[in-house]
Design a protein around this motif. Structure first.
Motif, PDB file in Angstrom:
ATOM      1  N   MET A  31       0.814  -1.209   0.000  1.00 20.01           N
ATOM      2  CA  MET A  31       0.000   0.000   0.000  1.00 20.01           C
ATOM      3  C   MET A  31       0.850   1.262   0.000  1.00 20.01           C
ATOM      4  O   MET A  31       0.451   2.291  -0.559  1.00 20.01           O
ATOM      5  CB  MET A  31      -0.962  -0.008   1.199  1.00 20.01           C
ATOM      6  CG  MET A  31      -2.019  -1.102   1.130  1.00 20.01           C
ATOM      7  SD  MET A  31      -3.022  -1.063  -0.396  1.00 20.01           S
ATOM      8  CE  MET A  31      -2.252  -2.361  -1.380  1.00 20.01           C
ATOM      9  N   ARG A  32       2.025   1.194   0.573  1.00 21.22           N
ATOM     10  CA  ARG A  32       2.928   2.348   0.510  1.00 21.22           C
ATOM     11  C   ARG A  32       3.418   2.558  -0.931  1.00 21.22           C
ATOM     12  O   ARG A  32       3.508   3.692  -1.406  1.00 21.22           O
ATOM     13  CB  ARG A  32       4.101   2.159   1.473  1.00 21.22           C
ATOM     14  CG  ARG A  32       3.668   2.231   2.939  1.00 21.22           C
ATOM     15  CD  ARG A  32       4.819   2.063   3.908  1.00 21.22           C
ATOM     16  NE  ARG A  32       4.327   2.043   5.272  1.00 21.22           N
ATOM     17  CZ  ARG A  32       4.052   3.130   5.996  1.00 21.22           C
ATOM     18  NH1 ARG A  32       4.231   4.338   5.468  1.00 21.22           N
ATOM     19  NH2 ARG A  32       3.605   3.017   7.230  1.00 21.22           N
ATOM     20  N   ARG A  33       3.716   1.468  -1.614  1.00 22.71           N
ATOM     21  CA  ARG A  33       4.096   1.591  -3.028  1.00 22.71           C
ATOM     22  C   ARG A  33       2.941   2.135  -3.854  1.00 22.71           C
ATOM     23  O   ARG A  33       3.126   2.986  -4.738  1.00 22.71           O
ATOM     24  CB  ARG A  33       4.534   0.223  -3.573  1.00 22.71           C
ATOM     25  CG  ARG A  33       5.938  -0.198  -3.160  1.00 22.71           C
ATOM     26  CD  ARG A  33       6.375  -1.450  -3.898  1.00 22.71           C
ATOM     27  NE  ARG A  33       5.669  -2.629  -3.426  1.00 22.71           N
ATOM     28  CZ  ARG A  33       6.110  -3.440  -2.472  1.00 22.71           C
ATOM     29  NH1 ARG A  33       7.255  -3.182  -1.839  1.00 22.71           N
ATOM     30  NH2 ARG A  33       5.414  -4.505  -2.118  1.00 22.71           N
ATOM     31  N   LEU A  34       1.730   1.639  -3.559  1.00 24.01           N
ATOM     32  CA  LEU A  34       0.571   2.092  -4.319  1.00 24.01           C
ATOM     33  C   LEU A  34       0.279   3.574  -4.064  1.00 24.01           C
ATOM     34  O   LEU A  34      -0.066   4.314  -4.999  1.00 24.01           O
ATOM     35  CB  LEU A  34      -0.652   1.244  -3.959  1.00 24.01           C
ATOM     36  CG  LEU A  34      -1.935   1.568  -4.721  1.00 24.01           C
ATOM     37  CD1 LEU A  34      -1.744   1.366  -6.225  1.00 24.01           C
ATOM     38  CD2 LEU A  34      -3.087   0.708  -4.206  1.00 24.01           C
ATOM     39  N   ILE A  38       0.083   6.551  -6.875  1.00 26.69           N
ATOM     40  CA  ILE A  38      -1.014   7.503  -7.083  1.00 26.69           C
ATOM     41  C   ILE A  38      -0.487   8.938  -7.105  1.00 26.69           C
ATOM     42  O   ILE A  38      -0.886   9.758  -7.942  1.00 26.69           O
ATOM     43  CB  ILE A  38      -2.086   7.330  -5.990  1.00 26.69           C
ATOM     44  CG1 ILE A  38      -2.746   5.949  -6.106  1.00 26.69           C
ATOM     45  CG2 ILE A  38      -3.151   8.431  -6.087  1.00 26.69           C
ATOM     46  CD1 ILE A  38      -3.602   5.573  -4.914  1.00 26.69           C
ATOM     47  N   ARG A  39       0.427   9.235  -6.207  1.00 28.05           N
ATOM     48  CA  ARG A  39       0.977  10.595  -6.156  1.00 28.05           C
ATOM     49  C   ARG A  39       1.749  10.930  -7.436  1.00 28.05           C
ATOM     50  O   ARG A  39       1.655  12.035  -7.956  1.00 28.05           O
ATOM     51  CB  ARG A  39       1.881  10.733  -4.934  1.00 28.05           C
ATOM     52  CG  ARG A  39       1.144  10.615  -3.601  1.00 28.05           C
ATOM     53  CD  ARG A  39       2.057  10.960  -2.427  1.00 28.05           C
ATOM     54  NE  ARG A  39       1.374  10.713  -1.160  1.00 28.05           N
ATOM     55  CZ  ARG A  39       1.571   9.645  -0.399  1.00 28.05           C
ATOM     56  NH1 ARG A  39       2.452   8.724  -0.780  1.00 28.05           N
ATOM     57  NH2 ARG A  39       0.921   9.496   0.744  1.00 28.05           N
ATOM     58  N   VAL A  40       2.503   9.967  -7.945  1.00 28.06           N
ATOM     59  CA  VAL A  40       3.315  10.211  -9.138  1.00 28.06           C
ATOM     60  C   VAL A  40       2.464  10.238 -10.403  1.00 28.06           C
ATOM     61  O   VAL A  40       2.694  11.052 -11.309  1.00 28.06           O
ATOM     62  CB  VAL A  40       4.414   9.132  -9.259  1.00 28.06           C
ATOM     63  CG1 VAL A  40       5.109   9.201 -10.614  1.00 28.06           C
ATOM     64  CG2 VAL A  40       5.421   9.280  -8.124  1.00 28.06           C
ATOM     65  N   ASN A  41       1.475   9.361 -10.476  1.00 31.99           N
ATOM     66  CA  ASN A  41       0.702   9.181 -11.710  1.00 31.99           C
ATOM     67  C   ASN A  41      -0.702   9.767 -11.653  1.00 31.99           C
ATOM     68  O   ASN A  41      -1.535   9.461 -12.507  1.00 31.99           O
ATOM     69  CB  ASN A  41       0.606   7.685 -12.048  1.00 31.99           C
ATOM     70  CG  ASN A  41       1.951   7.074 -12.363  1.00 31.99           C
ATOM     71  OD1 ASN A  41       2.483   7.239 -13.451  1.00 31.99           O
ATOM     72  ND2 ASN A  41       2.510   6.364 -11.388  1.00 31.99           N
ATOM     73  N   GLY A  42      -0.970  10.591 -10.661  1.00 30.98           N
ATOM     74  CA  GLY A  42      -2.326  11.102 -10.472  1.00 30.98           C
ATOM     75  C   GLY A  42      -2.937  11.743 -11.696  1.00 30.98           C
ATOM     76  O   GLY A  42      -4.129  11.571 -11.969  1.00 30.98           O
ATOM     77  N   ALA A 142      -5.422  13.560  -1.772  1.00 27.37           N
ATOM     78  CA  ALA A 142      -4.655  14.480  -2.615  1.00 27.37           C
ATOM     79  C   ALA A 142      -5.116  14.396  -4.070  1.00 27.37           C
ATOM     80  O   ALA A 142      -5.209  15.419  -4.764  1.00 27.37           O
ATOM     81  CB  ALA A 142      -3.171  14.169  -2.500  1.00 27.37           C
ATOM     82  N   TRP A 143      -5.411  13.182  -4.536  1.00 23.97           N
ATOM     83  CA  TRP A 143      -5.906  13.012  -5.905  1.00 23.97           C
ATOM     84  C   TRP A 143      -7.255  13.705  -6.072  1.00 23.97           C
ATOM     85  O   TRP A 143      -7.483  14.402  -7.071  1.00 23.97           O
ATOM     86  CB  TRP A 143      -6.018  11.525  -6.230  1.00 23.97           C
ATOM     87  CG  TRP A 143      -6.510  11.263  -7.630  1.00 23.97           C
ATOM     88  CD1 TRP A 143      -5.757  11.181  -8.762  1.00 23.97           C
ATOM     89  CD2 TRP A 143      -7.866  11.042  -8.026  1.00 23.97           C
ATOM     90  NE1 TRP A 143      -6.557  10.934  -9.849  1.00 23.97           N
ATOM     91  CE2 TRP A 143      -7.861  10.839  -9.426  1.00 23.97           C
ATOM     92  CE3 TRP A 143      -9.081  10.994  -7.347  1.00 23.97           C
ATOM     93  CZ2 TRP A 143      -9.026  10.595 -10.156  1.00 23.97           C
ATOM     94  CZ3 TRP A 143     -10.248  10.751  -8.061  1.00 23.97           C
ATOM     95  CH2 TRP A 143     -10.216  10.551  -9.449  1.00 23.97           C
ATOM     96  N   GLU A 144      -8.146  13.550  -5.107  1.00 25.63           N
ATOM     97  CA  GLU A 144      -9.443  14.219  -5.176  1.00 25.63           C
ATOM     98  C   GLU A 144      -9.281  15.740  -5.222  1.00 25.63           C
ATOM     99  O   GLU A 144      -9.922  16.429  -6.025  1.00 25.63           O
ATOM    100  CB  GLU A 144     -10.311  13.834  -3.975  1.00 25.63           C
ATOM    101  CG  GLU A 144     -10.898  12.441  -4.053  1.00 25.63           C
ATOM    102  CD  GLU A 144     -11.863  12.156  -2.918  1.00 25.63           C
ATOM    103  OE1 GLU A 144     -13.008  11.753  -3.201  1.00 25.63           O
ATOM    104  OE2 GLU A 144     -11.495  12.359  -1.748  1.00 25.63           O
ATOM    105  N   HIS A 264       2.918   2.657 -17.135  1.00 24.79           N
ATOM    106  CA  HIS A 264       2.757   4.052 -17.530  1.00 24.79           C
ATOM    107  C   HIS A 264       1.544   4.123 -18.454  1.00 24.79           C
ATOM    108  O   HIS A 264       1.051   3.122 -18.958  1.00 24.79           O
ATOM    109  CB  HIS A 264       4.007   4.613 -18.207  1.00 24.79           C
ATOM    110  CG  HIS A 264       4.471   3.807 -19.396  1.00 24.79           C
ATOM    111  ND1 HIS A 264       4.012   4.012 -20.667  1.00 24.79           N
ATOM    112  CD2 HIS A 264       5.351   2.784 -19.464  1.00 24.79           C
ATOM    113  CE1 HIS A 264       4.593   3.162 -21.490  1.00 24.79           C
ATOM    114  NE2 HIS A 264       5.407   2.409 -20.781  1.00 24.79           N
ATOM    115  N   ARG A 265       1.067   5.302 -18.666  1.00 29.08           N
ATOM    116  CA  ARG A 265      -0.207   5.487 -19.371  1.00 29.08           C
ATOM    117  C   ARG A 265      -0.206   4.857 -20.757  1.00 29.08           C
ATOM    118  O   ARG A 265      -1.226   4.369 -21.229  1.00 29.08           O
ATOM    119  CB  ARG A 265      -0.535   6.983 -19.465  1.00 29.08           C
ATOM    120  CG  ARG A 265      -1.949   7.256 -19.974  1.00 29.08           C
ATOM    121  CD  ARG A 265      -2.208   8.741 -20.082  1.00 29.08           C
ATOM    122  NE  ARG A 265      -3.547   8.997 -20.579  1.00 29.08           N
ATOM    123  CZ  ARG A 265      -4.596   9.237 -19.806  1.00 29.08           C
ATOM    124  NH1 ARG A 265      -4.452   9.228 -18.500  1.00 29.08           N
ATOM    125  NH2 ARG A 265      -5.780   9.463 -20.316  1.00 29.08           N
TER     126      ARG A 265
END
Length: 267
Positions: A31-34, A38-42, A142-144, A264-265
């Motif tokens: 979950m820390r990796r996830l 999310i922070r990097v790829n938001g 943060a994503w929201e 990646h996207r």
């Protein structure tokens, strides 16, 4: 192209942390990796869905629902079979539930996906164990805030008479409870995404069941739209072989295997 992230049951009781009731080895690091992902790829993520395993104390998957011939609750990690219950080796604490439980176990075993397990009390509504991993909560908040879009939250497991590993449907549908049947609203969100990323706990159970149900609902030619973030999911200890077989089967079906570092996207 739209990218949706499905995070399955990233809850405290499944973390390998002090106080967790059903710890999955490696889950905290997952979950820390996830959260970092999310922070990097938001900006590349168009939607996030969180699922929550959600139980009452007296749930068919918890010891207090059951009694041994000596009149005590069975220990956690006891397997309850139809044969055991029919023979009286394990019975519901409330005798009036016996016909319902026998019917449930018969259907569950006929499906062949899981045998019924009595787990430690976990993800009880209102407890700390039901809450999100704090890093996931922070990353989703943060994503929201950054996107202006809400995270979708889905509760499963509220019916105490049937196991509900999959976020799509209960293992055995209760005809008296439409919430145990196919969650079509959730499926519609997941299936319309051009790319569906999946992470969460546990790989051997709730991730496995959910992904199997999603894949069953889509055109087989679209399986490549789904990516498992394999470094953000781990198996319940003792069920590693089932998890490995699931990942192999999904890869053979066309599901992509990635990590929080390699995805990646444009993948």
């Amino acid at each position: 192209m739209s990218t949706h992230l499905l995070i399955i049951d990233p809850q405290i009781d499944f973390m390998d942390l002090p106080g967790a009731s059903l710890p999955v080895r490696g889950a905290d690091a997952d979950m820390r990796r996830l959260a970092a992902f999310i922070r990097v790829n938001g900006r590349a993520i168009d939607g996030i869905t969180l699922t929550f395993d959600s139980h009452e104390l007296l749930d068919i998957g918890h010891p207090g629902f059951w009694r041994t011939p000596e009149g005590a609750p069975p220990p956690p990690f006891t397997q309850a079979s139809h044969a055991d219950v029919a023979a009286g080796r394990l019975v519901p604490a409330d005798p009036s539930h016996l016909p319902r439980v026998l019917a449930y176990l018969l259907k569950l075993e006929a499906q062949g996906r899981y045998r019924h397990m009595i787990w430690p009390v976990h993800c009880q509504i209102g407890t700390q164990g039901h809450n999100l991993h704090p890093e996931i909560l922070d990353a989703c908040n943060a994503w929201e805030a950054g996107t202006g879009r809400p995270v979708v939250r889905v509760l499963k497991g509220l019916n105490r008479f049937t196991e509900h590993y999959s976020a799509v449907r209960a293992e055995v549908v209760d005809p008296q409870d439409p919430h145990t049947d196919t969650n079509q609203a959730l499926l519609d969100v997941l299936l319309k995404a051009d790319r569906l990323l999946v992470a969460g706990e546990a790989l051997s159970h709730c991730v496995k069941a959910t992904v199997e149900d999603v894949i069953a609902a889509m055109d087989p030619r679209d399986a490549g739209k789904v990516s498992l973030l394999t470094d953000a999911m781990s198996a319940v200890p003792g069920f590693e072989a089932q998890a490995e077989a699931f990942v192999h089967a999904m890869s053979a079906a066309g599901v992509r295997l990635a990590t929080t570092v390699t995805w990646h996207r444009a993948a």
